[in-house]
Motif scaffolding. Structure first.
Motif, mmCIF file in Angstrom:
data_model
loop_
_atom_site.group_PDB
_atom_site.id
_atom_site.type_symbol
_atom_site.label_atom_id
_atom_site.label_comp_id
_atom_site.label_asym_id
_atom_site.label_seq_id
_atom_site.Cartn_x
_atom_site.Cartn_y
_atom_site.Cartn_z
ATOM 1 N N ASP A 49 13.550 26.839 -27.438
ATOM 2 C CA ASP A 49 13.987 28.065 -26.939
ATOM 3 C C ASP A 49 12.791 28.433 -25.918
ATOM 4 O O ASP A 49 11.777 28.062 -26.143
ATOM 5 N N ASP A 50 13.133 29.567 -25.216
ATOM 6 C CA ASP A 50 12.192 30.016 -24.341
ATOM 7 C C ASP A 50 11.955 31.574 -24.374
ATOM 8 O O ASP A 50 12.868 32.270 -24.212
ATOM 9 N N ILE A 61 16.087 37.569 -15.652
ATOM 10 C CA ILE A 61 16.121 36.021 -16.014
ATOM 11 C C ILE A 61 17.641 35.966 -15.842
ATOM 12 O O ILE A 61 18.533 36.335 -16.390
ATOM 13 N N LEU A 63 20.983 33.667 -15.996
ATOM 14 C CA LEU A 63 21.423 32.323 -16.668
ATOM 15 C C LEU A 63 22.577 31.548 -16.417
ATOM 16 O O LEU A 63 23.007 32.103 -15.236
ATOM 17 N N VAL A 79 15.729 32.623 -24.348
ATOM 18 C CA VAL A 79 16.713 31.730 -23.724
ATOM 19 C C VAL A 79 16.737 30.735 -24.522
ATOM 20 O O VAL A 79 15.960 29.890 -24.882
ATOM 21 N N MET A 83 19.659 25.793 -22.188
ATOM 22 C CA MET A 83 20.377 26.832 -21.358
ATOM 23 C C MET A 83 19.550 26.829 -19.991
ATOM 24 O O MET A 83 18.430 27.218 -19.902
ATOM 25 N N HIS A 85 18.145 28.429 -16.698
ATOM 26 C CA HIS A 85 17.679 29.618 -16.443
ATOM 27 C C HIS A 85 16.593 29.721 -15.128
ATOM 28 O O HIS A 85 16.050 28.739 -14.840
#
Length: 118
Positions: A49-50, A61, A63, A79, A83, A85
């Motif tokens: 994850d971010d 951000i 997406l 995020v 995903m 982004h």
């Protein structure tokens, strides 16, 4: 020696955008600060994850589903891994990131900013 980490002082040591600096280690993760200006490129982190926490300014951000998350100071967003982004900021924004040590900020080791510890 034990001392508090002054994030504003750490951010004052550099000017480059999208070049995170590690300020601490936390259970195998880098705790980093970064400056954002303009648009970063679309990317994905397949394995992690971010985490974004805005310290100053406003971050958007984008997406892959077409939505945009807008973050003001004190707000955070994660995020999900996998995903695509694109973070961006009009003007300058300051953020705190937490990622497993060694995670390329661009999602690709060939285009990632080098790891810098301050």
């Amino acid at each position: 020696m034990h001392a508090a980490i002054d994030l504003a002082a750490k951010l004052a040591t550099f000017t480059e955008a999208f070049q995170p600096r590690t300020v601490a280690l936390f259970n195998g993760h880098d705790v980093m600060v970064a400056k954002l200006r303009g648009d970063y490129h679309w990317h994905v982190h397949d394995d992690t994850d971010d985490f974004f926490l805005v310290l100053d300014g406003r971050v958007e951000i984008d997406l892959e589903d077409g939505s945009t998350v807008t973050l003001d100071p004190g707000q955070m967003f994660v995020v999900p891994k996998g995903m695509r982004h694109r973070p961006r900021a009009q003007g300058e924004a300051h953020i705190l990131l937490i990622e497993p040590t060694g995670t390329p900020n661009s999602g690709d080791p060939l285009t990632a900013a080098p790891r810098r510890v301050i």
